[in-house]
Design a protein around this motif. Structure first.
Motif, PDB file in Angstrom:
ATOM      1  N   GLN A 278       1.357  10.116  -2.237  1.00 22.87           N
ATOM      2  CA  GLN A 278       0.305  11.009  -1.744  1.00 22.87           C
ATOM      3  C   GLN A 278       0.718  11.679  -0.450  1.00 22.87           C
TER       4      GLN A 278
ATOM      5  N   CYS B   8       0.834  -1.199   0.000  1.00 22.63           N
ATOM      6  CA  CYS B   8       0.000   0.000   0.000  1.00 22.63           C
ATOM      7  C   CYS B   8       0.864   1.243   0.000  1.00 22.63           C
ATOM      8  N   LEU B   9       1.877   1.242   0.837  1.00 22.59           N
ATOM      9  CA  LEU B   9       2.776   2.391   0.889  1.00 22.59           C
ATOM     10  C   LEU B   9       3.439   2.622  -0.460  1.00 22.59           C
TER      11      LEU B   9
ATOM     12  N   TRP C  54      -7.331   4.905   0.570  1.00 25.47           N
ATOM     13  CA  TRP C  54      -7.919   3.574   0.648  1.00 25.47           C
ATOM     14  C   TRP C  54      -8.502   3.245   2.004  1.00 25.47           C
ATOM     15  N   LEU C  55      -8.154   3.970   3.076  1.00 29.61           N
ATOM     16  CA  LEU C  55      -8.685   3.630   4.390  1.00 29.61           C
ATOM     17  C   LEU C  55     -10.138   4.066   4.502  1.00 29.61           C
TER      18      LEU C  55
ATOM     19  N   GLY D  62      -5.870   7.426  -3.982  1.00 26.13           N
ATOM     20  CA  GLY D  62      -5.015   6.753  -3.008  1.00 26.13           C
ATOM     21  C   GLY D  62      -5.588   6.702  -1.606  1.00 26.13           C
TER      22      GLY D  62
ATOM     23  N   TYR E 178      -0.261  -2.242  12.033  1.00 19.46           N
ATOM     24  CA  TYR E 178      -0.284  -1.193  11.002  1.00 19.46           C
ATOM     25  C   TYR E 178       0.424   0.054  11.505  1.00 19.46           C
TER      26      TYR E 178
ATOM     27  N   ILE F 117      -6.202   3.026  -7.294  1.00 22.42           N
ATOM     28  CA  ILE F 117      -6.289   2.754  -5.870  1.00 22.42           C
ATOM     29  C   ILE F 117      -7.566   3.317  -5.268  1.00 22.42           C
TER      30      ILE F 117
ATOM     31  N   VAL G 167       3.928   1.406   9.920  1.00 22.70           N
ATOM     32  CA  VAL G 167       3.964   2.690   9.212  1.00 22.70           C
ATOM     33  C   VAL G 167       4.921   3.648   9.915  1.00 22.70           C
TER      34      VAL G 167
ATOM     35  N   ALA H 144      -2.964   6.375  -8.949  1.00 21.47           N
ATOM     36  CA  ALA H 144      -3.830   6.896  -7.902  1.00 21.47           C
ATOM     37  C   ALA H 144      -5.278   6.555  -8.205  1.00 21.47           C
TER      38      ALA H 144
ATOM     39  N   ASN I 155      -8.595  -3.646   4.714  1.00 23.95           N
ATOM     40  CA  ASN I 155      -9.624  -2.855   5.403  1.00 23.95           C
ATOM     41  C   ASN I 155     -10.439  -3.733   6.335  1.00 23.95           C
TER      42      ASN I 155
ATOM     43  N   LEU J 256       1.661   9.929   7.010  1.00 23.22           N
ATOM     44  CA  LEU J 256       1.759   8.587   6.423  1.00 23.22           C
ATOM     45  C   LEU J 256       0.813   7.613   7.114  1.00 23.22           C
ATOM     46  N   SER J 257       0.575   7.811   8.398  1.00 21.40           N
ATOM     47  CA  SER J 257      -0.300   6.871   9.123  1.00 21.40           C
ATOM     48  C   SER J 257      -1.743   6.967   8.629  1.00 21.40           C
ATOM     49  N   LEU J 258      -2.121   8.173   8.216  1.00 18.19           N
ATOM     50  CA  LEU J 258      -3.500   8.349   7.746  1.00 18.19           C
ATOM     51  C   LEU J 258      -3.602   8.286   6.226  1.00 18.19           C
ATOM     52  N   CYS J 259      -2.476   8.314   5.588  1.00 18.64           N
ATOM     53  CA  CYS J 259      -2.469   8.274   4.134  1.00 18.64           C
ATOM     54  C   CYS J 259      -1.290   7.403   3.700  1.00 18.64           C
ATOM     55  N   PRO J 260      -1.456   6.096   3.811  1.00 20.17           N
ATOM     56  CA  PRO J 260      -0.324   5.180   3.643  1.00 20.17           C
ATOM     57  C   PRO J 260       0.058   4.951   2.184  1.00 20.17           C
ATOM     58  N   ASN J 261       0.523   5.999   1.574  1.00 18.57           N
ATOM     59  CA  ASN J 261       1.022   5.919   0.209  1.00 18.57           C
ATOM     60  C   ASN J 261       2.071   7.002   0.091  1.00 18.57           C
ATOM     61  N   TYR J 262       3.290   6.591  -0.233  1.00 16.44           N
ATOM     62  CA  TYR J 262       4.411   7.545  -0.193  1.00 16.44           C
ATOM     63  C   TYR J 262       4.143   8.781  -1.045  1.00 16.44           C
TER      64      TYR J 262
END
Lengths: 564, 179
Positions: free
Chosen positions: B39, A15-16, B88-89, B86, A42, A107, A46, A104, A29, B31-37
């Motif tokens: 973005q 995901c990252l 996704w959460l 991006g 998680y 996703i 992270v 993007a 999720n 990053l914790s709330l938006c886990p995509n480098y």
């Protein structure tokens, strides 16, 4: 469990990197939605990533790839290690990295909650405090051994060779496996959970006073302080939400959960990513098989688990009805009482010799406690002409009590009377309906005018899981007496009339009684009064003459157990 | 606009010093709330721009980080509202991971120290892979093409390394609590 951790890590990394697909996002999720431990993983993963990666550096691709590899000292050893990992990795399509914008958009998938249509049951997430206990002990890194429970009773327990042989009052330590070959043990955890373990069984106590059950049968009775107690198994967990439940795990791994009171959360599934949480409520049961994958609804088995053991009397209670006639015989309701034993309503004493029977005596207008049996609150002689008729130690009164002659002829008796001159006074077939007053068909003989009160709270304390119960019996006028009788019978709960049958004159006719009892009901009172005949002073002409009231097979029945 | 360009345009040295001191934590939060480098980088840059523009409004320099997090949170919400790519959460999951992430951030400096200790415990080749990916900036795709191995294998290896670090950090923190 480590595989599941690695799976979660893998999805987070993808995901990252912006490489995760729609199905994987949905999977992740779902896992994060039900598993606090996954959320913890998680957050920690992270965080680590944020520390080792550099903002504005990832994805710039402005460096010299070749130089980077050379300078990193990339070598064959690493290649070989990567090859090993590749062997165990599932096949995946190698995706050409698309432009950022397109990536993007791929996703940005709208998440919908996925409903498992095959096993469509209620999914309820308990509080974070409860689900923090969701994780198997193998995730705990601390291997410090601590004592968290006590063995409080043991009955014919035999321990396997090599296992620690526990005895009463021994403490149970974590990081130890206990193998009970046969017999039963009772364990109390420091968090307020009482467990009855039936061998053959293999189990461990966990650092937070939970239980790991490899195989065997366990009944759990959880107090309020123990809510959240978890029984963990190979692929399943049962989390208490304030309940009494039984778990039976076979050596094959098949597991059954039976919930007798309250509710639990059952978490099952072959792997973390497939785990689902179900709420299993009172009077429900489930079977889990196929390594935690298959879940099916099954009938609840009310009397299949050993709930209470009493090593002094060598008795095991499995949820069967409690016999109140046995209690009148100074027993515990499971058959330890004495046939023909009786309680004197003037003294509250158990009269084992049958001295005071067959003789008219005046009541003393008092409610008399019975200290020798914890389940009998008290006895009395009811007389409606008295200022009040007290029927419990809490002061409840029998407001509807009819006027009586304040006289009783016989003590309150468990089944057959002990007078050799008059054997088997009420042991006779009544219209072919059955034989009363024997150890097979126990009865309480209550000749007018007598009353007895049972302490339901004391019974509940010693027989847990009986919040939902009812009193059942057949009331009537004994067939055996010679002259005509006329008796009224009453059933009170906390002083309130819940059943009455006035003026019974037909001998041997059964009047079915069923009174539902709430968990807040404290006292159950059975009363017989004369039916209202005129009271002449001559012997044989008293209003109470021949009024042999009887309660046949008086029982406290729990949940959906059969009354007979 | 990179940080370096900002510095050249307006040498607000206090801002730069404060930012450099708090950059990691701010980035961790995003990053914790938006886990995509990619973005997360975008959101970080937007956040920094706002912080730079409004730096004079900040009276208490000690609350620089809290102020930055507030702005970042707003930026993240904005992105979610616009359903920018991006995110996704799900909202439900966002709440759950946020509370766990906050715990990590609160003990951020201790965790960082523990991480440094744990990085040293990695094998040489594990450290090399980490360095290649996260310091040198090579993508997994590039690494996989270079070594002729699958990306999936690289993800598995990376997952093992991350899990190892995570468990090591927890253990080190627990040990430190005993003393």
């Amino acid at each position: 469990m480590q595989d599941e951790e690695l799976n979660i890590n893998r999805l987070i990394i993808k995901c990252l990197e912006g490489e995760i697909g729609p199905e994987e996002i949905e999977q992740l999720n779902e896992t994060l939605a039900v598993s606090p431990e996954a959320c913890k993983i998680y957050a920690e993963t992270v965080f680590i990533n944020s520390q080792i990666s550099k903002p504005n550096n990832i994805g710039t691709y402005l460096f010299d790839t070749e130089k980077a590899f050379i300078s990193s000292g990339f070598d064959e050893q690493l290649w070989r290690e990567l090859a090993e990992n590749e062997k165990s990795a599932p096949a995946v399509k190698i995706v050409q990295e698309p432009p950022v914008q397109e990536l993007a958009e791929n996703i940005a998938v709208k998440m919908k909650p996925k409903v498992n249509k095959v096993n469509l049951l209620t999914i309820i997430i308990s509080t974070a405090a409860l689900l923090l206990l969701l994780v198997h002990a193998s995730l705990l890194q601390d291997r410090v051994t601590v004592d968290v429970a006590t063995l409080t009773d043991s009955m014919q327990a035999k321990w396997a060779d090599g296992s620690i042989a526990l005895k009463k009052k021994d403490r149970l330590f974590t990081n130890q496996v206990f193998s009970l070959s046969e017999g039963l043990v009772e364990v109390e955890t420091d968090s307020g959970v009482r467990l009855t373990v039936e061998g053959p069984a293999e189990f461990q106590v966990l650092p937070n006073a939970d239980l790991y059950l490899n195989h065997g049968r366990v009944y759990a009775s959880v107090t309020e302080s123990g809510i959240g107690f978890t029984v963990a198994m190979a692929n399943t967990k049962v989390i208490d939400l304030g309940t009494e439940f039984g778990v039976d795990v076979q050596e094959s791994g098949t597991m059954e959960l039976h919930v007798f009171k309250g509710k639990t959360t059952l978490v099952s599934g072959g792997s973390w990513l497939g785990k689902t949480a179900y709420t299993i409520a009172q009077n429900q049961a489930r079977r889990v098989s196929d390594n935690g994958v298959t879940l099916e609804e099954i009938p609840i088995k009310n009397e299949s688990f050993a709930r209470v053991i009493q090593s002094e009397t060598n008795q095991v209670w499995r949820g069967e009805p409690i016999d109140l006639a046995d209690i009148v015989g100074n027993g515990n309701g499971l058959g330890t009482g004495q046939i023909q034993a009786d309680i004197n309503p003037l003294t509250g004493q158990f009269e084992g010799e049958g001295i005071n029977y067959g003789k008219d005596r005046l009541g003393n207008g008092q409610y008399i406690p019975v200290p020798d049996n914890p389940y009998v609150d008290g006895v009395f002689v009811p007389d409606g002409d008295a200022p009040s008729v007290i029927v419990s130690s809490a002061g409840h009164t029998f407001a509807e009590c009819p006027s009586t002659n304040n006289t009783f002829f016989m003590d309150i008796v468990n089944s057959q009377m002990r007078n050799p001159r008059v054997p088997a006074l009420w042991e006779k077939v009544a219209n072919g309906t059955g034989i009363y007053g024997t150890d097979i068909s126990p009865s309480i003989l209550m000749h007018a005018n007598t009353g007895i009160t049972f302490d339901l709270e004391a019974i509940r304390r010693d027989y847990p899981g009986c919040d939902s119960m009812r009193f059942t019996a057949n009331a009537g006028l004994s067939l055996i007496m010679v002259r005509e009788g006329n008796v009224s019978v009453w059933v009170l709960v906390d002083g309130k009339v819940r059943y009455s049958q006035p003026g019974i004159t037909e001998k041997g006719r059964e009047y079915p009684v069923e009174v539902m009892l709430q968990k807040t009901d404290r006292f159950l009172t059975l009363i017989s009064t004369d039916g209202g005949d005129i009271d002449f002073p001559n012997i044989g002409d008293r209003a109470t003459d021949s009024d042999w009231g009887i309660f046949v097979q008086p029982k406290l029945v729990f949940s959906d157990s059969a009354a007979d | 606009m990179t940080i370096e360009n900002l510095q050249k345009k307006d040498p607000k040295r206090p801002f730069l010093a404060l930012y450099m001191k708090n950059q990691k934590v701010l980035y961790s939060f995003i990053l914790s709330l938006c886990p995509n480098y990619i973005q997360a980088d975008d959101i970080l840059q937007e956040t920094v721009l706002v912080m730079w523009d409004r730096f004079e409004e900040l009276k208490d320099r000690d609350s620089f980080l809290a102020w930055g997090i507030q702005i970042a949170r707003y930026k993240i919400l904005n992105h979610r509202r616009k359903k920018t790519a991006g995110l996704w959460l799900s909202d439900e999951v966002l709440d759950r991971v946020n509370s766990e992430s906050q715990k990590c951030l609160k003990e951020g400096s201790k965790r960082s120290e523990a991480l440094q200790e744990c990085l040293l415990k990695l094998s040489i080749n594990e450290r090399k892979l980490i360095a290649l990916r996260y310091e040198q900036g090579a993508s997994f795709a590039e690494i996989s093409q270079k070594v002729n191995r699958s990306i999936n294998g690289l993800y598995n290896t990376s997952a093992k390394i991350h899990n190892k670090l995570r468990l090591c950090v927890s253990k080190v923190l627990r040990q430190w609590e005993l003393f």
